[in-house]
Design a protein around this motif. Structure first.
Motif, PDB file in Angstrom:
ATOM      1  N   ALA A 202       0.850  -1.185   0.000  1.00 55.71           N
ATOM      2  CA  ALA A 202       0.000   0.000   0.000  1.00 55.71           C
ATOM      3  C   ALA A 202       0.881   1.227   0.000  1.00 55.71           C
ATOM      4  N   ASN A 203       0.586   2.198  -0.847  1.00 57.14           N
ATOM      5  CA  ASN A 203       1.421   3.403  -0.888  1.00 57.14           C
ATOM      6  C   ASN A 203       0.611   4.632  -1.218  1.00 57.14           C
ATOM      7  N   THR A 204       1.053   5.748  -0.686  1.00 61.36           N
ATOM      8  CA  THR A 204       0.450   7.046  -0.956  1.00 61.36           C
ATOM      9  C   THR A 204       1.566   8.062  -1.144  1.00 61.36           C
ATOM     10  N   ALA A 205       1.380   8.971  -2.079  1.00 57.79           N
ATOM     11  CA  ALA A 205       2.421   9.960  -2.370  1.00 57.79           C
ATOM     12  C   ALA A 205       2.504  11.031  -1.293  1.00 57.79           C
ATOM     13  N   SER A 206       1.349  11.484  -0.791  1.00 58.59           N
ATOM     14  CA  SER A 206       1.397  12.568   0.194  1.00 58.59           C
ATOM     15  C   SER A 206       0.385  12.400   1.318  1.00 58.59           C
ATOM     16  N   GLY A 207      -0.395  11.335   1.305  1.00 58.91           N
ATOM     17  CA  GLY A 207      -1.371  11.129   2.368  1.00 58.91           C
ATOM     18  C   GLY A 207      -0.765  10.433   3.569  1.00 58.91           C
ATOM     19  N   THR A 208      -1.581  10.236   4.598  1.00 62.02           N
ATOM     20  CA  THR A 208      -1.141   9.558   5.807  1.00 62.02           C
ATOM     21  C   THR A 208      -1.401   8.057   5.695  1.00 62.02           C
ATOM     22  N   ILE A 209      -0.707   7.296   6.524  1.00 59.69           N
ATOM     23  CA  ILE A 209      -0.873   5.841   6.549  1.00 59.69           C
ATOM     24  C   ILE A 209      -1.125   5.396   7.979  1.00 59.69           C
ATOM     25  N   SER A 210      -2.088   4.498   8.154  1.00 58.61           N
ATOM     26  CA  SER A 210      -2.397   3.916   9.451  1.00 58.61           C
ATOM     27  C   SER A 210      -2.348   2.401   9.315  1.00 58.61           C
ATOM     28  N   ASN A 211      -1.612   1.723  10.200  1.00 57.80           N
ATOM     29  CA  ASN A 211      -1.386   0.289  10.072  1.00 57.80           C
ATOM     30  C   ASN A 211      -1.603  -0.407  11.406  1.00 57.80           C
ATOM     31  N   ALA A 212      -2.465  -1.421  11.440  1.00 52.83           N
ATOM     32  CA  ALA A 212      -2.775  -2.140  12.676  1.00 52.83           C
ATOM     33  C   ALA A 212      -2.088  -3.499  12.761  1.00 52.83           C
ATOM     34  N   PHE A 213      -1.166  -3.807  11.821  1.00 49.93           N
ATOM     35  CA  PHE A 213      -0.532  -5.121  11.785  1.00 49.93           C
ATOM     36  C   PHE A 213       0.964  -5.002  12.056  1.00 49.93           C
ATOM     37  N   ASP A 214       1.429  -5.696  13.102  1.00 53.72           N
ATOM     38  CA  ASP A 214       2.845  -5.658  13.453  1.00 53.72           C
ATOM     39  C   ASP A 214       3.711  -6.337  12.397  1.00 53.72           C
TER      40      ASP A 214
ATOM     41  N   LYS B 148       4.771   3.973   2.389  1.00 52.25           N
ATOM     42  CA  LYS B 148       4.464   2.658   1.821  1.00 52.25           C
ATOM     43  C   LYS B 148       4.403   1.630   2.940  1.00 52.25           C
ATOM     44  N   ILE B 149       3.457   0.689   2.786  1.00 56.34           N
ATOM     45  CA  ILE B 149       3.347  -0.457   3.682  1.00 56.34           C
ATOM     46  C   ILE B 149       3.562  -1.711   2.854  1.00 56.34           C
ATOM     47  N   THR B 150       4.471  -2.573   3.273  1.00 56.53           N
ATOM     48  CA  THR B 150       4.710  -3.826   2.565  1.00 56.53           C
ATOM     49  C   THR B 150       4.864  -4.959   3.573  1.00 56.53           C
ATOM     50  N   GLY B 151       4.671  -6.167   3.085  1.00 55.04           N
ATOM     51  CA  GLY B 151       4.895  -7.317   3.936  1.00 55.04           C
ATOM     52  C   GLY B 151       3.921  -8.445   3.656  1.00 55.04           C
ATOM     53  N   ARG B 152       4.081  -9.525   4.404  1.00 55.02           N
ATOM     54  CA  ARG B 152       3.251 -10.716   4.246  1.00 55.02           C
ATOM     55  C   ARG B 152       2.540 -11.002   5.558  1.00 55.02           C
TER      56      ARG B 152
ATOM     57  N   LEU C 221      -3.176  -7.827  -1.524  1.00 59.70           N
ATOM     58  CA  LEU C 221      -3.786  -6.529  -1.279  1.00 59.70           C
ATOM     59  C   LEU C 221      -2.889  -5.445  -1.846  1.00 59.70           C
ATOM     60  N   ARG C 222      -3.436  -4.667  -2.795  1.00 62.31           N
ATOM     61  CA  ARG C 222      -2.732  -3.535  -3.376  1.00 62.31           C
ATOM     62  C   ARG C 222      -3.621  -2.301  -3.215  1.00 62.31           C
ATOM     63  N   ALA C 223      -3.076  -1.250  -2.628  1.00 57.55           N
ATOM     64  CA  ALA C 223      -3.819  -0.002  -2.451  1.00 57.55           C
ATOM     65  C   ALA C 223      -2.910   1.163  -2.787  1.00 57.55           C
ATOM     66  N   THR C 224      -3.392   2.082  -3.625  1.00 60.49           N
ATOM     67  CA  THR C 224      -2.574   3.200  -4.094  1.00 60.49           C
ATOM     68  C   THR C 224      -3.398   4.477  -4.114  1.00 60.49           C
ATOM     69  N   THR C 225      -2.853   5.556  -3.562  1.00 60.92           N
ATOM     70  CA  THR C 225      -3.453   6.875  -3.689  1.00 60.92           C
ATOM     71  C   THR C 225      -2.345   7.895  -3.937  1.00 60.92           C
TER      72      THR C 225
ATOM     73  N   ILE D  88      -4.438   6.149   3.723  1.00 63.33           N
ATOM     74  CA  ILE D  88      -4.649   4.705   3.658  1.00 63.33           C
ATOM     75  C   ILE D  88      -4.645   4.157   5.076  1.00 63.33           C
ATOM     76  N   ALA D  89      -5.647   3.349   5.398  1.00 59.16           N
ATOM     77  CA  ALA D  89      -5.729   2.714   6.707  1.00 59.16           C
ATOM     78  C   ALA D  89      -5.908   1.213   6.531  1.00 59.16           C
ATOM     79  N   LEU D  90      -5.063   0.438   7.183  1.00 61.47           N
ATOM     80  CA  LEU D  90      -5.207  -1.014   7.231  1.00 61.47           C
ATOM     81  C   LEU D  90      -5.657  -1.373   8.644  1.00 61.47           C
ATOM     82  N   LEU D  91      -6.879  -1.860   8.739  1.00 62.18           N
ATOM     83  CA  LEU D  91      -7.483  -2.159  10.030  1.00 62.18           C
ATOM     84  C   LEU D  91      -7.610  -3.666  10.216  1.00 62.18           C
ATOM     85  N   ARG D  92      -7.823  -4.078  11.433  1.00 60.43           N
ATOM     86  CA  ARG D  92      -7.880  -5.495  11.757  1.00 60.43           C
ATOM     87  C   ARG D  92      -9.239  -5.861  12.334  1.00 60.43           C
TER      88      ARG D  92
END
Length: 303
Positions: free
Chosen positions: A215-227, A239-243, A251-255, A260-264
């Motif tokens: 998941a990547n964004t050029a200028s927005g914020t990122i929120s990630n709930a996965f360690d 950018k958020i990457t991983g398995r 999962l591919r997300a681009t803005t 971008i928020a990845l929630l659990r």
């Protein structure tokens, strides 16, 4: 071929088997329900303006205005022709292939196993319990999909996408400024591809999750709930990457400027209230808002 001109409230029953349904209306409401009981039925409970033309030919049932063709539907901008309205309800076999076009009208499609194609200029559409493949294209109309188990394709200029308890094999969405809020609860691997220029993207994944994530964004914020995911970039692009898990899903997300928020999701045995996707939470950077998880958890990393 059988043909009816409906200029006032009316009910029709069709003795022949309906395998394909085509509906095009301006303003008002369209309700389509899949059923295995009895023949196909149509009820026009309200109508203003020109009559609706209803035709049945070789298993194809069409309910539409004569001057509103399917081809070029999203470019139909004849404002004089918008001075009309109809409330239409149809019950058709669950396996029916459905085409719906709405201009300023709301549409609800439920219980359909056949392919569903949606086109909307300004009308909003809700899909409930649709198990066939879905292709939806709108100008500014929003799409909400609840418990959809088939593939979902969505394309819009400014319309929002909301997916609740999505369990289909894939979700693909493209928008210029529309927001995307996707709640996933799949039984197997799912491929998700979301792209927006300025709209916000929020994805809620099951716990434990099983996906390769980028998941990547050029200028927005990122929120990630996965360690288990890595967050790259402290300033500007993030950018958020991983398995997660075995990584069988994607999962591919681009803005460009959206957040971008990845929630659990909570474990299934702990789930209670459905995800309230409309509830935003301010990020620490002040560059946008992202939805909060319904379970109230705050273990998120925000950049």
């Amino acid at each position: 071929m059988s043909e009816w001109s409906v200029a006032e409230p009316q009910k029709l029953t069709f003795d022949t088997e309906v395998r394909e349904l085509r509906v095009r209306v301006v303003n008002g409401t369209v309700n389509i329900v899949g059923t295995d009981e009895g023949p196909a039925r149509l009820e026009v409970s309200e109508i203003e303006g020109p009559p609706l033309l209803v035709t049945e030919r070789r298993g194809t049932l069409t309910v539409a205005y004569e001057d509103l063709p399917w081809k070029g539907f999203l470019k139909w901008l004849d404002r004089k022709g918008w001075n009309r309205s109809a409330v239409v309800t149809l019950a058709v076999p669950t396996g029916t292939r459905v085409e719906v076009g709405v201009v300023g009208a709301g549409a609800v499609v439920s219980g359909i196993r056949g392919q569903a194609t949606i086109k909307g200029v300004t009308g909003d559409t809700t899909l409930v319990g649709v198990s066939g493949p879905v292709q939806a294209d709108t100008v500014s109309g929003n799409l909400e999909a609840q418990a959809v188990t088939g593939t979902l394709r969505f394309k819009s200029v400014s319309g929002d996408l909301t997916v609740v308890e999505g369990s289909g094999p894939s979700v693909r969405a493209d928008s210029v400024s529309g927001s995307m809020m996707v709640d996933l609860d799949p039984e197997g691997p799912t491929e998700v591809s979301l792209a927006s220029v300025s709209g916000e993207i929020a994805v809620r994944l099951p716990h434990p999750a099983d996906a390769e994530v980028e998941a990547n964004t050029a200028s927005g914020t990122i929120s990630n709930a996965f360690d288990g995911l890595r967050v790259h970039g402290q300033w500007g692009a993030h950018k958020i990457t991983g398995r997660l898990g075995a990584g069988t899903g994607k999962l591919r997300a681009t803005t460009v400027s959206g957040s971008i928020a990845l929630l659990r999701r909570p474990p299934r045995d702990e789930e209670s209230a459905p995800w309230e996707a409309e509830t935003p939470r301010d990020t620490d950077t002040g560059a946008g808002t992202v939805p909060a998880p319904a379970d109230g958890s705050t273990d998120k990393k925000v950049l």
